[in-house]
Scaffold this motif. Structure first.
Motif, mmCIF file in Angstrom:
data_model
loop_
_atom_site.group_PDB
_atom_site.id
_atom_site.type_symbol
_atom_site.label_atom_id
_atom_site.label_comp_id
_atom_site.label_asym_id
_atom_site.label_seq_id
_atom_site.Cartn_x
_atom_site.Cartn_y
_atom_site.Cartn_z
ATOM 1 N N UNK A 15 1.434 -0.657 -0.263
ATOM 2 C CA UNK A 15 0.064 0.141 0.115
ATOM 3 C C UNK A 15 0.669 1.296 -0.199
ATOM 4 N N UNK A 16 1.912 1.443 0.804
ATOM 5 C CA UNK A 16 2.849 2.418 0.578
ATOM 6 C C UNK A 16 3.454 3.204 -0.826
ATOM 7 N N UNK A 17 3.850 1.433 -1.380
ATOM 8 C CA UNK A 17 4.074 1.959 -3.041
ATOM 9 C C UNK A 17 3.260 2.724 -3.497
ATOM 10 N N UNK A 18 1.877 1.848 -3.217
ATOM 11 C CA UNK A 18 0.774 2.338 -4.327
ATOM 12 C C UNK A 18 0.679 3.624 -4.415
ATOM 13 N N UNK A 19 0.855 4.075 -2.323
ATOM 14 C CA UNK A 19 0.979 5.693 -2.272
ATOM 15 C C UNK A 19 2.329 6.393 -2.666
ATOM 16 N N UNK A 20 3.174 5.783 -2.976
ATOM 17 C CA UNK A 20 3.893 6.468 -3.443
ATOM 18 C C UNK A 20 3.646 6.836 -5.230
ATOM 19 N N UNK A 103 -1.680 -0.626 -13.586
ATOM 20 C CA UNK A 103 0.018 -0.652 -13.648
ATOM 21 C C UNK A 103 1.197 -0.870 -12.935
ATOM 22 N N UNK A 104 0.844 0.204 -11.806
ATOM 23 C CA UNK A 104 2.361 0.110 -11.544
ATOM 24 C C UNK A 104 1.876 -1.116 -9.883
ATOM 25 N N UNK A 105 0.523 -1.043 -9.538
ATOM 26 C CA UNK A 105 0.437 -1.785 -8.281
ATOM 27 C C UNK A 105 1.207 -3.673 -8.860
ATOM 28 N N UNK A 106 0.629 -3.671 -10.455
ATOM 29 C CA UNK A 106 0.625 -5.161 -10.141
ATOM 30 C C UNK A 106 2.242 -5.615 -10.967
ATOM 31 N N UNK A 107 2.801 -4.651 -11.173
ATOM 32 C CA UNK A 107 4.004 -4.507 -11.170
ATOM 33 C C UNK A 107 4.907 -4.028 -9.564
ATOM 34 N N UNK A 108 4.153 -3.911 -8.636
ATOM 35 C CA UNK A 108 4.533 -3.277 -7.842
ATOM 36 C C UNK A 108 4.649 -4.590 -6.678
ATOM 37 N N UNK A 109 3.837 -5.331 -7.006
ATOM 38 C CA UNK A 109 3.220 -6.923 -5.834
ATOM 39 C C UNK A 109 4.153 -7.629 -6.601
ATOM 40 N N UNK A 110 4.523 -7.986 -7.898
ATOM 41 C CA UNK A 110 4.991 -8.850 -8.470
ATOM 42 C C UNK A 110 6.530 -8.850 -8.304
ATOM 43 N N UNK A 111 7.164 -7.182 -8.572
ATOM 44 C CA UNK A 111 8.362 -7.468 -8.379
ATOM 45 C C UNK A 111 8.779 -7.587 -6.841
ATOM 46 N N UNK A 112 8.027 -7.791 -5.907
ATOM 47 C CA UNK A 112 8.495 -7.693 -4.280
ATOM 48 C C UNK A 112 8.244 -9.298 -4.483
ATOM 49 N N UNK A 113 7.473 -9.880 -4.698
ATOM 50 C CA UNK A 113 6.929 -11.450 -4.503
ATOM 51 C C UNK A 113 8.242 -12.300 -4.774
ATOM 52 N N UNK A 114 8.645 -11.876 -6.175
ATOM 53 C CA UNK A 114 9.493 -12.526 -6.606
ATOM 54 C C UNK A 114 10.785 -13.034 -6.183
#
Length: 376
Positions: A15-20, A103-114
């Motif tokens: 959520x913090x990355x989403x907000x940023x 798009x940002x949420x998708x990229x953020x979640x996948x990057x952090x998860x991987x």
């Protein structure tokens, strides 16, 4: 770690990355507080996690990928995404900014998860289903975003049409007063121009108001009464002849014309059809208006000669904001929103009637069929 478990565990940092990212979407995000920027994102992610955890067959996956599946297991799922779309529309975000958030949420979640999965290989099925769930959320947000934008636009049009009536009436009253003062030829001509321009603006506002009612789902307002439609429409034909003395408008009546209709609205309908014939029809050929009554209904036909309407245009001739390509004079383009035929069709519908068009190299004919006792 499975993606659903990761999402539920790391809701806060995601959520913090989403907000940023959301805070960079200026100017719309400039006045929003942190809570407003992050609102609904955790609920969206929780919906996504529930989707990932739910059993899904290959057939269900295929249906969902085509937009036909239920999307998520929770009956209330996707509500958070829909609320988010409404929130962003009210905040002034545009469509591209809304989609960019996902798009940002998708990229953020996948990057952090991987990164979290290292050195193990991420589950590919989780990856596929996550993308499906995000697409489902995007669809929900976009749908509600567009609906809110449409509502905002319709409300603005309604307020504009309402607020412009008072100054317009003042102009028309002043012009009428000048016209009867007999203060000289120049003033009389100026007053006549003001009166004609005021009438044209009034017609525009009336069309705008009617269009706005239909877009808000209210339909055209009709107040039926027992009228002789021949008398009602004859008055409209006489007025059209006076306004366009250079055009021949033939008027014929046969059969019973008594019935239960909104007379002024049907005058408006006929006026729109005849004006369309004047704009697009042959300038040296008469316009024929025929009213025919039988036991259960009446039929209004407006015929004019001219260039045949193409099949593509015929298919959308009653769509709002549509104009033909061969309007005759510049002054006829002024004072037209391309709503005349659309409003005519809505008036016919409000009387439980129908309107259709036929066009060939010989002539173009609009036919309106109205039941004799239309509902209120």
């Amino acid at each position: 770690m499975r993606l659903s478990d990761f999402i539920l565990r790391d809701l806060e940092p995601i959520a913090k990355q989403w907000e940023a990212f959301a805070v960079t979407l200026l100017p719309a995000a400039g006045h929003l507080e942190s809570l407003e920027l992050r609102e609904h994102v955790k609920e969206i992610l929780q919906d996504v996690a529930m989707d990932l955890q739910a059993p899904q067959s290959r057939e269900a996956q295929r249906e969902k990928s085509m937009g036909r599946g239920a999307g998520t297991v929770d009956p209330a799922a996707n509500v958070a995404a829909q609320k988010h779309g409404v929130l962003r529309a009210k905040a002034g975000f545009n469509f591209n900014q809304l989609v960019a958030e996902y798009r940002a949420l998708r990229a953020s979640v996948l990057r952090l998860w991987m990164d979290d999965c290292q050195p193990d290989v991420p589950d590919l099925n989780d990856l596929v289903r996550f993308n499906e769930a995000i697409d489902h959320a995007v669809a929900g947000s976009v749908c509600s975003f567009n609906a809110q934008i449409e509502q905002n636009r319709n409300l603005l049009l309604g307020m504009l049409g309402h607020d412009m009536r008072s100054p317009l009436q003042a102009i028309q009253v002043t012009a009428s007063h000048l016209a009867i003062l007999n203060a000289g030829e120049q003033i009389s001509k100026a007053a006549d121009r003001l009166i004609r321009s005021g009438a044209r603006m009034q017609a525009l506002l009336d069309d705008l108001t009617d269009f706005n009612r239909t877009k808000l789902g209210l339909g055209i307002n009709v107040i039926p009464a027992n009228v002789d439609l021949a008398d009602v429409l004859a008055d409209e034909v006489d007025e059209l002849r006076a306004i366009h003395p250079d055009r021949q408008i033939d008027w014929n009546v046969s059969g019973d014309s008594q019935g239960y209709w909104d007379g002024p609205r049907l005058q408006q309908l006929l006026g729109n059809l005849v004006l369309n014939a004047i704009k697009y029809g042959s300038q040296d050929a008469p316009i024929r208006v025929t009213l025919t009554g039988d036991a259960t209904r009446v039929r209004i036909d407006v015929c004019n000669r001219g260039v045949a309407i193409g099949a593509e245009m015929l298919a959308r001739v009653f769509d709002p904001l549509t104009r033909g390509a061969n309007q005759q004079r510049d002054e006829e383009r002024i004072g037209s929103l391309g709503l005349g035929l659309y409003i005519a069709s809505e008036i016919a519908k409000a009387h439980q009637g129908t309107i259709e068009i036929r066009s060939d190299d010989a002539e173009t004919t609009f036919s309106v069929l109205l039941p004799r006792a239309s509902g209120a």
